[in-house]
Design a protein around this motif. Sequence first.
Motif, PDB file in Angstrom:
ATOM      1  N   ARG A  20       0.826  -1.205   0.000  1.00 33.60           N
ATOM      2  CA  ARG A  20       0.000   0.000   0.000  1.00 33.60           C
ATOM      3  C   ARG A  20       0.861   1.257   0.000  1.00 33.60           C
ATOM      4  NH1 ARG A  20      -5.421   1.851   2.698  1.00 33.60           N
ATOM      5  NH2 ARG A  20      -5.011   4.072   2.721  1.00 33.60           N
ATOM      6  N   LYS A  21       1.958   1.254   0.764  1.00 26.48           N
ATOM      7  CA  LYS A  21       2.825   2.428   0.813  1.00 26.48           C
ATOM      8  C   LYS A  21       3.393   2.717  -0.564  1.00 26.48           C
ATOM      9  CE  LYS A  21       6.653   4.602   3.175  1.00 26.48           C
ATOM     10  NZ  LYS A  21       7.610   4.561   4.246  1.00 26.48           N
ATOM     11  N   ARG A  22       3.772   1.679  -1.287  1.00 29.03           N
ATOM     12  CA  ARG A  22       4.291   1.866  -2.642  1.00 29.03           C
ATOM     13  C   ARG A  22       3.239   2.466  -3.556  1.00 29.03           C
ATOM     14  NH1 ARG A  22       7.575  -3.753  -3.457  1.00 29.03           N
ATOM     15  NH2 ARG A  22       9.314  -3.205  -2.112  1.00 29.03           N
ATOM     16  N   THR A  24       0.490   4.343  -2.637  1.00 29.65           N
ATOM     17  CA  THR A  24       0.001   5.659  -2.226  1.00 29.65           C
ATOM     18  C   THR A  24       1.098   6.635  -1.844  1.00 29.65           C
ATOM     19  OG1 THR A  24      -0.199   5.055   0.115  1.00 29.65           O
ATOM     20  CG2 THR A  24      -2.108   4.623  -1.315  1.00 29.65           C
ATOM     21  N   GLY A  25       2.286   6.128  -1.521  1.00 33.26           N
ATOM     22  CA  GLY A  25       3.376   6.998  -1.096  1.00 33.26           C
ATOM     23  C   GLY A  25       3.330   7.355   0.378  1.00 33.26           C
ATOM     24  N   SER A  26       2.285   6.972   1.072  1.00 29.69           N
ATOM     25  CA  SER A  26       2.209   7.268   2.502  1.00 29.69           C
ATOM     26  C   SER A  26       1.983   5.971   3.264  1.00 29.69           C
ATOM     27  CB  SER A  26       1.078   8.255   2.786  1.00 29.69           C
ATOM     28  OG  SER A  26      -0.155   7.703   2.419  1.00 29.69           O
ATOM     29  N   PRO A  27       2.480   5.926   4.505  1.00 29.22           N
ATOM     30  CA  PRO A  27       2.296   4.691   5.276  1.00 29.22           C
ATOM     31  C   PRO A  27       0.826   4.507   5.647  1.00 29.22           C
ATOM     32  CG  PRO A  27       3.302   6.377   6.649  1.00 29.22           C
ATOM     33  CD  PRO A  27       3.208   6.933   5.254  1.00 29.22           C
ATOM     34  N   PRO A  28       0.373   3.273   5.698  1.00 30.34           N
ATOM     35  CA  PRO A  28      -1.024   3.028   6.056  1.00 30.34           C
ATOM     36  C   PRO A  28      -1.287   3.322   7.529  1.00 30.34           C
ATOM     37  CG  PRO A  28       0.146   0.967   5.813  1.00 30.34           C
ATOM     38  CD  PRO A  28       1.102   2.050   5.404  1.00 30.34           C
ATOM     39  N   LYS A  29      -2.492   3.689   7.801  1.00 34.39           N
ATOM     40  CA  LYS A  29      -2.966   3.902   9.167  1.00 34.39           C
ATOM     41  C   LYS A  29      -3.738   2.630   9.534  1.00 34.39           C
ATOM     42  CE  LYS A  29      -6.347   6.893   9.762  1.00 34.39           C
ATOM     43  NZ  LYS A  29      -7.163   8.104   9.955  1.00 34.39           N
ATOM     44  N   THR A  64      -6.318   1.273   7.036  1.00 35.09           N
ATOM     45  CA  THR A  64      -6.032  -0.018   6.425  1.00 35.09           C
ATOM     46  C   THR A  64      -6.400  -1.037   7.494  1.00 35.09           C
ATOM     47  OG1 THR A  64      -4.238   0.871   5.101  1.00 35.09           O
ATOM     48  CG2 THR A  64      -4.250  -1.510   5.458  1.00 35.09           C
ATOM     49  N   SER A 166       4.909   7.322  16.348  1.00 36.28           N
ATOM     50  CA  SER A 166       5.350   7.032  14.977  1.00 36.28           C
ATOM     51  C   SER A 166       6.816   6.777  14.915  1.00 36.28           C
ATOM     52  CB  SER A 166       5.034   8.205  14.062  1.00 36.28           C
ATOM     53  OG  SER A 166       3.680   8.557  14.159  1.00 36.28           O
TER      54      SER A 166
END
Length: 166
Positions: A20-22, A24-29, A64, A166
Amino acid sequence: MLSLPAVIASALLLLAAVIRKRKTGSPPKWIIIDGSNVMYWRNNTPKLDTVREVLRLLMRQGYTVGIMFDANAGYLLSDHYIHDGKMGKLLGLPKNQIMVVPKGTPADPYILQAARDFGAPIVTNDQFKDWSNDFPEVRTPGHLIKGQYQGAKLSLDLAKQHKSPS
């Protein structure tokens, strides 16, 4: 004995997070749903629709979601065993975001370990009192997100959610 399967489950969820990070570019919540608890929230009757509704609400909030069930969940829902892959299809989630724990094993330590590994809260009305010595974070306000139905309306206590470091 439970740690290896819990680590495997966490590894699968981590893989989903990397994918998912790849994209969207942001880490999942991350958030973990105690599926075997949530399926009873409406009229104290096990229903997968109840889990689906909680899942949709959380996804709309940008989470997520990982969902874990006791091995007997399928029997309670449809009188037969339902494995991870089929449960994922029924909920519209990839297999790597669903876990039906092995027969004879409680889902609680899997749920708690996955939540710890991902710094995620848990959607459940369970207090996990039997596990609080090994997982003291269950006593942290907002780590366990409670939910309920008021009539036909679902409400989740997301406002009190604990912010994990984080």
